[in-house]
Design an enzyme around this catalytic site. Structure first.
Site, mmCIF file in Angstrom:
data_model
loop_
_atom_site.group_PDB
_atom_site.id
_atom_site.type_symbol
_atom_site.label_atom_id
_atom_site.label_comp_id
_atom_site.label_asym_id
_atom_site.label_seq_id
_atom_site.Cartn_x
_atom_site.Cartn_y
_atom_site.Cartn_z
ATOM 1 N N LYS A 52 61.261 -22.650 15.401
ATOM 2 C CA LYS A 52 59.900 -22.783 15.916
ATOM 3 C C LYS A 52 59.657 -24.203 16.413
ATOM 4 O O LYS A 52 60.345 -25.140 16.029
ATOM 5 C CB LYS A 52 58.893 -22.457 14.808
ATOM 6 C CG LYS A 52 59.084 -21.104 14.157
ATOM 7 C CD LYS A 52 58.113 -20.901 13.009
ATOM 8 C CE LYS A 52 58.451 -21.791 11.824
ATOM 9 N NZ LYS A 52 57.515 -21.565 10.686
ATOM 10 N N ARG A 147 48.738 -15.086 4.611
ATOM 11 C CA ARG A 147 48.701 -15.480 6.020
ATOM 12 C C ARG A 147 48.985 -14.206 6.812
ATOM 13 O O ARG A 147 48.213 -13.257 6.742
ATOM 14 C CB ARG A 147 49.723 -16.586 6.292
ATOM 15 C CG ARG A 147 49.480 -17.892 5.551
ATOM 16 C CD ARG A 147 50.370 -19.007 6.067
ATOM 17 N NE ARG A 147 51.762 -18.583 6.233
ATOM 18 C CZ ARG A 147 52.746 -19.355 6.651
ATOM 19 N NH1 ARG A 147 52.503 -20.616 6.967
ATOM 20 N NH2 ARG A 147 53.982 -18.898 6.765
ATOM 21 N N TYR A 266 44.334 -53.506 15.992
ATOM 22 C CA TYR A 266 42.934 -53.095 16.067
ATOM 23 C C TYR A 266 42.276 -53.170 14.703
ATOM 24 O O TYR A 266 42.856 -52.759 13.687
ATOM 25 C CB TYR A 266 42.830 -51.663 16.600
ATOM 26 C CG TYR A 266 43.122 -51.535 18.070
ATOM 27 C CD1 TYR A 266 42.380 -52.225 19.019
ATOM 28 C CD2 TYR A 266 44.139 -50.691 18.518
ATOM 29 C CE1 TYR A 266 42.646 -52.099 20.378
ATOM 30 C CE2 TYR A 266 44.413 -50.548 19.870
ATOM 31 C CZ TYR A 266 43.662 -51.263 20.789
ATOM 32 O OH TYR A 266 43.932 -51.131 22.124
ATOM 33 N N MET A 314 48.392 -46.658 20.000
ATOM 34 C CA MET A 314 48.929 -45.521 20.739
ATOM 35 C C MET A 314 50.417 -45.688 21.031
ATOM 36 O O MET A 314 51.193 -44.729 20.889
ATOM 37 C CB MET A 314 48.166 -45.320 22.048
ATOM 38 C CG MET A 314 48.654 -44.125 22.859
ATOM 39 S SD MET A 314 47.789 -43.924 24.431
ATOM 40 C CE MET A 314 46.147 -43.483 23.863
#
Length: 372
Positions: A52, A147, A266, A314
């Site tokens: 997957k 699920r 930051y 980022m």
């Protein structure tokens, strides 16, 4: 968007490495060692591979053929589009199951690509009965994870007439916790399930489930994360001899001297308490580095650890080089998640699954080993 991302991954694996981009080095020989390791753990079961999410982020176009060449002929994917891609890669011979089953309008796509749906609801059974043209399918019974799958309590109401069922399956919720009572409860339920479908192959265990004992293994084991060298097991199962498959190399793009009182990144969340040598790496959350890094998150340079400083940007992160005996140069790499994928994930408040599947398409996939 998925197609674009897939093409980008293909480009990154085919061109020569771009020095300023992070690299994911994938050892296909190690992958096959892990596949064979699971064969030894479940000698009386067939071993299938769950690929997957682009083979857990490592690149299905290289991973799948290597496993096929090693003898795997049964694969699982989550979505039909993943099955279409895998069929194109591997050709007509392997069996490919689609775990999410099908919606009403998807039967034709499954048939056109010889994909087998895992039927999870009575409605899906009805759709495949009407539109599946007698082709094989798997049936998923939910024994406790709540699920996908038809509820165990509805077992007596299942009408499998006119369906070509080739596999009965369920999924363990707590396989990595061997003492959890739900494991035994699910096994008891699944044993009752397969009695309703005599003569049909059964599949119950995932990677960690293979280590719970032969009674959990049945005819087919479904191996996913274990292929890539990690199981994230509780202590009772010990530490299996798994081989790390992937390591991420982040290039150093700038070196700096940080003076006492200067801050990093930051929000200025890190402040130097002394003079420090630091490196700025081209590796950020757009590449898959979680913003949730903790104080124990570290990279490695020639076997020595380097702590991460400040917030993840980022495209960038800063690391502390002050404790290194040998200082790296611009263009050299800091390694992440190789031998320490699980501790790295823990330090980020994540699971190894999340770390691997979050590696972005712009990270260059570089394949190594004879299988490459």
């Amino acid at each position: 968007m998925l197609a674009v991302a897939g093409e980008l991954v293909q480009i990154m694996t085919m061109v020569r490495p771009i020095p300023s981009l992070p690299q994911l080095h994938v050892d296909l020989d190690a992958l096959l060692e892990n596949f064979r390791w699971f064969e030894r753990q479940a000698p009386n079961s067939a071993i299938s591979c769950a690929l997957k999410a682009n083979a857990y982020g490592l690149g299905i176009k290289k991973v799948a053929p290597a496993l096929q060449a090693a003898g795997c002929d049964i694969f699982f994917v989550a979505h039909i589009c993943e099955g279409e891609e895998l069929r194109e890669i591997l050709g007509k011979n392997p069996i490919i199951y689609v775990l999410h089953g099908l919606l009403t309008h998807e039967a034709e796509t499954l048939l056109n690509h010889d994909l087998r749906p895992v039927l999870n609801t009575h409605q899906q059974m009805d759709v495949w009965r009407k539109q599946g043209k007698g082709q094989p399918a798997a049936l998923h019974i939910d024994t406790g994870i709540n699920r996908l799958g038809i509820a165990f309590d509805e077992l007596e109401t299942i009408n499998s007439s006119d369906l070509n069922l080739c596999l009965i399956m369920s999924h363990l919720a707590c396989a990595a916790e061997p003492a959890h009572p739900l494991n035994a409860q699910q096994l008891q339920r699944f044993t009752k399930v397969i009695q309703h479908f005599p003569g049909i192959a059964a599949s119950f265990c995932n990677s960690a489930g293979t280590l719970l004992g032969s009674e959990y293994q049945f005819d087919l084991a479904r191996i996913g994360i274990g292929l890539f060298g990690t199981l994230a097991l509780e202590a009772e199962l010990g530490t299996p001899t798994m081989t790390p498959v992937a390591r991420l190399l982040a290039p150093i793009v700038q070196l700096k001297t940080l003076h006492k009182g200067q801050q990093v990144g930051y929000g200025a969340t890190f402040e130097a308490d002394r003079t420090m040598q630091v490196a700025v790496l081209a590796y950020g959350y757009a590449d898959g580095l979680p913003r949730t890094i903790g104080p124990d998150t570290k990279g490695w340079f020639k076997g020595a650890s380097v702590p991460l400083l400040g917030r993840v940007s980022m495209d960038l992160i800063v690391v502390d080089l002050s404790q290194l005996d040998q200082q790296p140069q611009v263009g050299e790499h800091i390694e992440f998640m190789g031998h320490d994928l699980e501790p790295f994930a823990d330090s980020c408040g994540a699971e190894p699954y999340e770390i691997l599947t979050s590696i972005s398409p712009r990270v260059q996939r570089i394949y190594q080993g004879e299988a490459a």
